[in-house]
Design a protein around this motif. Sequence first.
Motif, short mmCIF file in Angstrom:
data_model
loop_
_atom_site.label_atom_id
_atom_site.label_comp_id
_atom_site.label_asym_id
_atom_site.label_seq_id
_atom_site.Cartn_x
_atom_site.Cartn_y
_atom_site.Cartn_z
N ASP A 33 0.81 -1.26 0.02
CA ASP A 33 0.00 -0.09 0.10
C ASP A 33 0.80 1.23 0.11
O ASP A 33 1.54 1.65 0.95
CB ASP A 33 -0.92 -0.21 1.23
N GLU A 36 0.56 4.31 2.49
CA GLU A 36 0.84 4.03 4.00
C GLU A 36 2.08 3.35 4.00
O GLU A 36 2.53 2.35 3.59
CB GLU A 36 -0.14 3.27 4.65
N TYR A 161 3.44 6.55 15.12
CA TYR A 161 2.91 6.29 14.02
C TYR A 161 1.91 7.18 13.84
O TYR A 161 1.66 7.80 12.41
CB TYR A 161 2.46 4.86 14.05
N HIS A 165 1.24 10.29 10.96
CA HIS A 165 -0.14 10.21 9.92
C HIS A 165 -1.36 10.78 10.45
O HIS A 165 -2.40 10.13 10.86
CB HIS A 165 -0.49 8.83 9.45
N ARG A 168 -5.49 10.59 9.26
CA ARG A 168 -5.77 8.96 8.55
C ARG A 168 -6.24 8.29 9.25
O ARG A 168 -5.66 7.96 10.53
CB ARG A 168 -4.66 8.74 8.03
N PHE A 170 -7.00 4.44 10.49
CA PHE A 170 -6.37 3.20 10.22
C PHE A 170 -6.88 2.09 10.91
O PHE A 170 -7.65 2.46 12.20
CB PHE A 170 -5.02 2.93 11.02
N SER A 171 -7.19 1.11 10.42
CA SER A 171 -7.90 -0.18 10.82
C SER A 171 -6.95 -0.81 11.70
O SER A 171 -5.98 -0.59 11.87
CB SER A 171 -8.37 -1.30 9.82
N GLN A 174 -4.30 -2.80 9.79
CA GLN A 174 -3.57 -1.73 9.42
C GLN A 174 -2.32 -1.37 10.59
O GLN A 174 -0.98 -1.47 10.40
CB GLN A 174 -3.79 -0.54 8.90
N LEU A 175 -2.77 -1.06 11.68
CA LEU A 175 -1.99 -0.71 12.89
C LEU A 175 -0.92 -2.09 13.42
O LEU A 175 0.14 -1.67 13.53
CB LEU A 175 -2.85 -0.26 13.90
N ALA A 178 1.54 -2.21 10.54
CA ALA A 178 2.50 -0.97 10.77
C ALA A 178 3.68 -1.25 11.69
O ALA A 178 4.70 -0.70 11.64
CB ALA A 178 1.65 0.35 10.68
#
Length: 224
Positions: A33, A36, A161, A165, A168, A170-171, A174-175, A178
């Motif tokens: 992605d 991100e 993080y 960002h 934005r 984030f699900s 996603q976290l 990340a």
Amino acid sequence: MRRIDILLASELSGGLAPFRHDQFDVVLHRWTDFAELPLIEGALWVFIDWVLPEMSGLELCRRLRADSLTAHAHVTMVLEEDNQEDRKRALRMGADDYMVGPLTRTGLLDRVLGANIGEQDSAGIRVVTQGELMVDVAAFQARFQGKPISLMPNELRLLRYFIEHPGRVFSRTQLISALGKQEPPVDERTVDVWIGRLRRALKGVGAGNPLRTVRSLGYVFDAA
């Protein structure tokens, strides 16, 4: 130990397992992605294929140089063939160097570890700020208006993080990705625990609650 984070815009023959060599920890990220970034904790290297499914390698290189989080990354363009005009175009767009593909794990590690990386080069991002919130990456410490915020490692990395960002959503998945917590797998509800601890710590120093829950989607950091 010093750390090197490597972003890969395509698959890598040989796998993505972390690698330790002398004083370096090398962490490889499959970067699918392009909007991100994962959490970058060391010197940043990016290997970009000349042709990508979503865009050209040249366009991705341009975007990296325009983003403050990646502007100083070491970018290697992976060419399909040793073409002089392609080499010139890659360097003009901001690539630091180039190599001819296909990219392999051995070839990648040889290129990075043979670059004579100095201590300053491998330091990575040192301080990130958002308003009166600050995360000193080198000292592993967060502060609000100069006051220390008591945080556990996961919450500190999560705060960094979010600061990088703002705005934005984030699900939980996603976290987890990340923060590099996929292996072993982490239950998504663990993210709620991290968020709860982080919120309490921020409120405790008077920073309010910049972390907003977005129903059915995840969390967002609302910049002041």
